[in-house]
Design a protein around this motif. Structure first.
Motif, mmCIF file in Angstrom:
data_model
loop_
_atom_site.group_PDB
_atom_site.id
_atom_site.type_symbol
_atom_site.label_atom_id
_atom_site.label_comp_id
_atom_site.label_asym_id
_atom_site.label_seq_id
_atom_site.Cartn_x
_atom_site.Cartn_y
_atom_site.Cartn_z
ATOM 1 N N LYS A 508 0.635 -1.012 -0.021
ATOM 2 C CA LYS A 508 0.054 -0.053 -0.057
ATOM 3 C C LYS A 508 0.776 1.277 0.048
ATOM 4 C CE LYS A 508 -3.077 -0.088 3.122
ATOM 5 N NZ LYS A 508 -4.411 0.104 3.972
ATOM 6 N N ARG A 509 1.861 1.092 0.928
ATOM 7 C CA ARG A 509 2.824 2.485 0.883
ATOM 8 C C ARG A 509 3.705 2.472 -0.436
ATOM 9 N NH1 ARG A 509 6.093 1.057 5.523
ATOM 10 N NH2 ARG A 509 4.421 0.066 6.442
ATOM 11 N N ALA A 510 4.198 1.241 -1.258
ATOM 12 C CA ALA A 510 4.893 1.465 -2.268
ATOM 13 C C ALA A 510 3.819 2.070 -3.523
ATOM 14 C CB ALA A 510 5.273 0.103 -2.557
ATOM 15 N N PHE A 511 2.702 1.617 -3.478
ATOM 16 C CA PHE A 511 1.855 2.135 -4.454
ATOM 17 C C PHE A 511 0.490 2.648 -3.932
ATOM 18 C CE2 PHE A 511 3.919 -2.080 -5.648
ATOM 19 C CZ PHE A 511 4.309 -1.591 -6.670
ATOM 20 N N PRO A 512 0.739 4.110 -3.543
ATOM 21 C CA PRO A 512 -0.482 4.674 -3.108
ATOM 22 C C PRO A 512 -1.350 4.936 -4.055
ATOM 23 C CG PRO A 512 1.386 6.154 -3.095
ATOM 24 C CD PRO A 512 1.920 4.716 -3.397
ATOM 25 N N GLN A 513 -1.261 4.641 -5.187
ATOM 26 C CA GLN A 513 -2.076 5.365 -6.388
ATOM 27 C C GLN A 513 -2.957 4.023 -6.814
ATOM 28 O OE1 GLN A 513 1.405 4.555 -6.567
ATOM 29 N NE2 GLN A 513 1.799 4.379 -8.591
ATOM 30 N N PHE A 514 -2.573 2.844 -6.152
ATOM 31 C CA PHE A 514 -3.334 1.781 -6.620
ATOM 32 C C PHE A 514 -4.279 1.087 -5.343
ATOM 33 C CE2 PHE A 514 0.547 0.445 -9.248
ATOM 34 C CZ PHE A 514 0.220 1.531 -10.328
ATOM 35 N N HIS A 515 -5.291 0.298 -5.862
ATOM 36 C CA HIS A 515 -6.098 -0.079 -4.875
ATOM 37 C C HIS A 515 -5.830 -1.605 -4.666
ATOM 38 C CE1 HIS A 515 -8.926 3.310 -4.933
ATOM 39 N NE2 HIS A 515 -8.963 3.011 -6.287
ATOM 40 N N VAL A 516 -5.638 -1.979 -3.112
ATOM 41 C CA VAL A 516 -5.136 -3.117 -2.930
ATOM 42 C C VAL A 516 -5.995 -4.048 -2.100
ATOM 43 C CG1 VAL A 516 -3.033 -4.285 -1.733
ATOM 44 C CG2 VAL A 516 -2.778 -2.152 -2.979
ATOM 45 N N SER A 517 -6.229 -5.339 -2.330
ATOM 46 C CA SER A 517 -7.021 -6.144 -1.726
ATOM 47 C C SER A 517 -6.337 -7.096 -0.700
ATOM 48 C CB SER A 517 -7.961 -7.264 -2.545
ATOM 49 O OG SER A 517 -8.916 -6.416 -2.847
ATOM 50 N N ILE A 518 -6.767 -7.412 0.334
ATOM 51 C CA ILE A 518 -6.069 -8.503 1.185
ATOM 52 C C ILE A 518 -6.844 -9.778 1.393
ATOM 53 C CG2 ILE A 518 -6.513 -7.297 3.228
ATOM 54 C CD1 ILE A 518 -3.770 -8.483 4.346
ATOM 55 N N VAL A 519 -6.457 -10.800 1.262
ATOM 56 C CA VAL A 519 -7.431 -12.074 1.599
ATOM 57 C C VAL A 519 -6.612 -13.080 2.403
ATOM 58 C CG1 VAL A 519 -8.673 -14.240 0.527
ATOM 59 C CG2 VAL A 519 -9.093 -11.632 -0.280
ATOM 60 N N HIS A 520 -6.881 -13.293 3.478
ATOM 61 C CA HIS A 520 -6.174 -14.554 4.134
ATOM 62 C C HIS A 520 -6.946 -15.475 4.808
ATOM 63 C CE1 HIS A 520 -6.455 -12.666 7.826
ATOM 64 N NE2 HIS A 520 -6.274 -11.232 7.437
ATOM 65 N N GLY A 521 -6.522 -16.705 5.192
ATOM 66 C CA GLY A 521 -7.229 -17.814 5.956
ATOM 67 C C GLY A 521 -8.329 -17.278 7.105
ATOM 68 N N LYS A 522 -7.560 -16.402 7.915
ATOM 69 C CA LYS A 522 -8.086 -16.070 9.176
ATOM 70 C C LYS A 522 -9.339 -15.128 8.706
ATOM 71 C CE LYS A 522 -6.369 -18.271 12.450
ATOM 72 N NZ LYS A 522 -6.621 -19.588 11.817
ATOM 73 N N ALA A 523 -9.407 -14.463 7.735
ATOM 74 C CA ALA A 523 -10.270 -13.303 7.479
ATOM 75 C C ALA A 523 -11.725 -14.236 7.242
ATOM 76 C CB ALA A 523 -10.071 -12.717 6.087
ATOM 77 N N LYS A 524 -12.952 -13.288 7.825
ATOM 78 C CA LYS A 524 -14.171 -14.129 7.552
ATOM 79 C C LYS A 524 -14.684 -14.409 6.381
ATOM 80 C CE LYS A 524 -16.190 -11.759 11.780
ATOM 81 N NZ LYS A 524 -15.787 -10.170 11.718
ATOM 82 N N ALA A 525 -15.425 -15.482 6.067
ATOM 83 C CA ALA A 525 -15.767 -15.947 4.718
ATOM 84 C C ALA A 525 -16.381 -14.691 3.941
ATOM 85 C CB ALA A 525 -16.610 -16.918 4.472
#
Ligand code: ADP
Ligand code: MG
Length: 697
Positions: A508-525
């Motif tokens: 996010k810091r390296a690309f402030p101009q882009f939108h970034v998603s995060i998905v990991h196993g601990k996240a809610k379905a």
């Protein structure tokens, strides 16, 4: 079989009751027969003596005769070591000891000739040998050479002096007593035709081979025999099933034709067409289909699965697809849904997290036949799940379902077993397919859809991170999307979670101009699904994730797959991940990021990924690196528990064993001919020994 083979090992000189019990517990050796079949895992080459000049770092442990000319203790503390120079007429070599230094120093005498045995290794620009075995030259030990067997043993056994040498002695004794009583189980005509060494001779030579050629012949004979039994059993199961189990005839092609004419989204590849034909032939044959469908990542198994479903749906029956995880079944559901919708067919998903109220509706729709296609996890196996008429069960195994689970699906149709199609997510090596799935027919999609550009795979060290970021920026600016994947291993879940969230912040810091998603196993379905969808719609440019995206995700606009800590992934997993890109028309890239420090095995994995995109080739390498047990998980390891044959190396012997078994069963299906009686007896004995097999049928 003679009684002598069942003599307890206690009666071997030097064994007795106490050691006998220990050998039982540690190695499962009870009687003479067990000892005969306790095979060495390698042989030391004592057939010849080398000169020091001949030694190279590529050889295994070898022996040579030399005198010690210099001996000194170097370093201190943990670095303390004893370094000696051994010399013969041709040259000299360094010998090093890190342990037992004072004992060795006392034992060794300068200018005395010894027989040394050890593995030369390169150390800097010199050769040396660490901890060689040695004994002073005597009148006998420089004369006759042999291939000395090395037996696996355990610490507990070694403590009681039952080391490899002691086991060798036991074997030698048993051989002299029992050899004359060993019968030949294979028919004489086969031994002749295949030039097989007789059983007794093979056992003798496998333990104590007079030379490398006879060792090789002995190993060939015993490996063949072992694989031959496995194939006889698998093929008997297969033949038996074909005769016993009728399959409903599905030959109404109305739905199929409608789909082909109006909804086929692309021209099928020739491989897809061929495979569909093979399956269709099974489905109208009148016997139950049991087929394995293999294809590389991206080869288009989903549409093949759907078309097969149409074959049964056309006659009013239902189809089910079972996958090993929720994510994978969600993915299958998502990719089948548009096809089903277009055809006006009802499709639903059932997993562990399906709500009770929804389940009720689902059960009813299934029982009344309103629901045509059910996709789900092993929740499908529950007894409450009843179909009106299940015509086709597709199992996406990914190496995770046991044979027992597979057979449970069959019983979902009370009147007649449904046709069964097994799929695997990544290719499995031929030898494993022939063994693990040897009771199935096999179809292979060996061609990717046209127009795919091969994915370019690069291996970057950490030092190239800036370049990586530049590349990501360039791709996203061109309108592409990027995955950045972090490993997730259960043991270090917390650390891994931190790695992925840190990685997310960094990006996010390296690309402030882009939108970034995060998905990991601990996240809610729900959160996961939301983020996935945003990425799929192109609302986010970069997806940072753990391996939850390993399976299924299909976003053609994503062209870059960055894999962080790539050394921590297995080959199959890396290949699966890479398969997430390269699905559109643009050139795709897979970038494997690692530290400079890598184990030799990790390096081979990364090199393999860079070298080839071919999943079958990758699977073969994986098998060689890890062995069959690890590759397939522990669940089926019983079937892969081979004593001598090696599925990573013995592909040709396996092929021969399968062919021979096929021919033999074609001539004498129930082994009733007189020349097959010894074989039948041996097979029965084996079957009793491995209760495992019964689960298969
Ligand atoms: P896998 O075998 O890995 O399950 P999929 O069935 O997910 O592969 O197919 C991968 C992608 O290729 C999907 O987007 C699918 O729509 C597409 N595809 C499949 N078959 C063809 C084909 N014959 N021509 C073009 N695209 C195809
Ligand atoms: Mg797939």
């Amino acid at each position: 079989m003679s009684k002598i083979l069942h003599t307890s090992i206690e009666f071997i000189p030097g064994v007795g009751p106490t050691k006998g019990l220990l050998l039982q517990k540690e190695l499962g050796l009870f009687n003479y027969q067990d000892v005969l079949h306790y095979y060495p895992f390698r042989h030391e080459d004592r057939t010849r003596f080398y000169t020091i000049q001949e030694l190279t770092p590529n050889m295994p442990a070898v022996q040579f005769v030399a005198k010690l000319v210099n001996m000194q203790t170097l370093g201190g503390g943990r670095k303390k070591r004893l370094v000696c120079i051994a010399k013969d007429q041709t040259g000299s070599i360094e010998l090093v000891w890190f342990k037992g230094i004072s004992w060795v120093a006392r034992y060794l005498k300068p200018n005395v000739a010894y027989v040394f045995f050890g593995k030369p290794t390169r150390f800097g620009n010199k050769l040396n040998i660490a901890h060689p075995e040695l004994e002073p030259v005597t009148s006998t030990n420089t004369l006759s050479g042999q291939l000395k067997p090395v037996y696996p043993t355990t610490e507990k056994l070694k403590a009681k002096h039952l080391d490899s040498k002691a086991i060798g002695k036991m074997v030698a004794f048993v051989l002299t007593k029992a050899l004359p009583y060993i019968n030949e189980p294979l028919p004489a005509y086969l031994c002749q035709q295949l030039k097989l060494m007789p059983k007794a001779e093979a056992l003798k030579h496998l333990h104590f081979p007079p030379n490398a050629e006879l060792l090789q012949k002995a190993r060939f004979r015993l490996s063949f025999e072992e694989l031959f039994y496995v194939q006889l059993q698998l093929l008997s199961i297969k033949n038996g099933r074909a005769q016993k189990f009728k399959g409903r005839v599905f030959n109404n092609t109305a739905l199929l034709t409608k789909f082909y004419h109006n909804h086929l989204p692309f021209e099928l590849t020739n491989a897809q067409k061929r495979v569909i034909k093979e399956i269709y032939k099974d489905m109208k044959s009148g016997t139950q289909m049991n087929r394995l469908l293999q294809g590389d990542v991206g080869s288009g198994k989903t549409i093949v699965a759907f078309i097969c479903m149409l074959m049964v749906l056309g006659s009013g029956a239902q189809a089910a697809l079972m996958a090993p995880t929720e994510i994978l079944s969600e993915q299958h559901y998502q990719s089948l849904k548009p096809y089903a919708r277009a055809m006006g067919l009802q499709i639903a998903k059932l997993t562990g997290s399906t709500k009770a109220s929804e389940r009720k509706k689902l059960h009813l729709a299934l029982e009344t036949g309103v629901l045509h296609i059910l996709v789900g996890t092993h929740a499908l196996l529950e007894d409450k799940v009843q179909f009106k008429e299940l015509g086709l069960a597709i199992v996406d195994e990914q190496h995770r379902f046991g044979v027992a689970q597979r057979s449970k699906l069959w019983s979902k149709n009370k009147d007649m077993f449904p046709h069964v199609l097994v799929m695997t997510a990544t290719p499995i090596p031929r030898t494993l397919a022939m063994t693990l799935y040897g009771d199935l027919d096999v179809s292979v999609i060996d061609e990717l859809p046209a127009g795919r550009k091969p994915i370019k795979t690069l291996h970057y060290y950490e030092s190239k991170r800036l370049r990586l970021q530049g590349f990501i920026k360039q791709q996203v600016t061109q309108g592409r999307q990027v995955y950045v994947v972090y490993p997730l291993v259960e043991e270090s879940e917390k650390l891994d979670l931190k790695a992925v969230t840190d990685g997310y912040e960094l990006i996010k810091r390296a690309f402030p101009q882009f939108h970034v998603s995060i998905v990991h196993g601990k996240a809610k379905a729900a959160d996961k699904a939301y983020e996935m969808e945003r990425f799929a719609k192109g609302e986010t440019h970069i997806m940072v994730a753990t391996t939850v995206i390993e399976v299924g995700v299909n976003i053609p606009n994503a062209t870059v797959m960055v894999i962080e800590n790539a050394e921590r992934f297995g080959l199959a997993q890396l290949h699966q991940l890479r398969g997430r890109v390269g699905r559109g028309a643009e050139q795709s890239y897979c970038i494997l990021m690692t530290d400079v420090k890598l184990s030799a095995e990790a390096r081979t994995r990364l090199q393999t990924m860079v070298r080839t995109n071919n999943g079958f080739e990758i699977a073969e390498t994986d098998l060689r690196l890890r062995g069959p047990g690890d590759l397939m998980g522990t669940q089926q390891s019983g079937v892969l528990d081979l004593k001598i044959a090696d599925l990573a190396k013995d592909g040709q012997i396996l092929q021969l064993a399968r062919q021979t078994a096929q021919q033999l069963l074609a001539r004498d299906e129930h082994l009733e001919l007189p020349e097959h009686q010894a074989l039948k007896k041996e097979l029965n004995k084996q079957q009793k020994a491995q209760a495992n097999w019964s689960i298969i049928s």
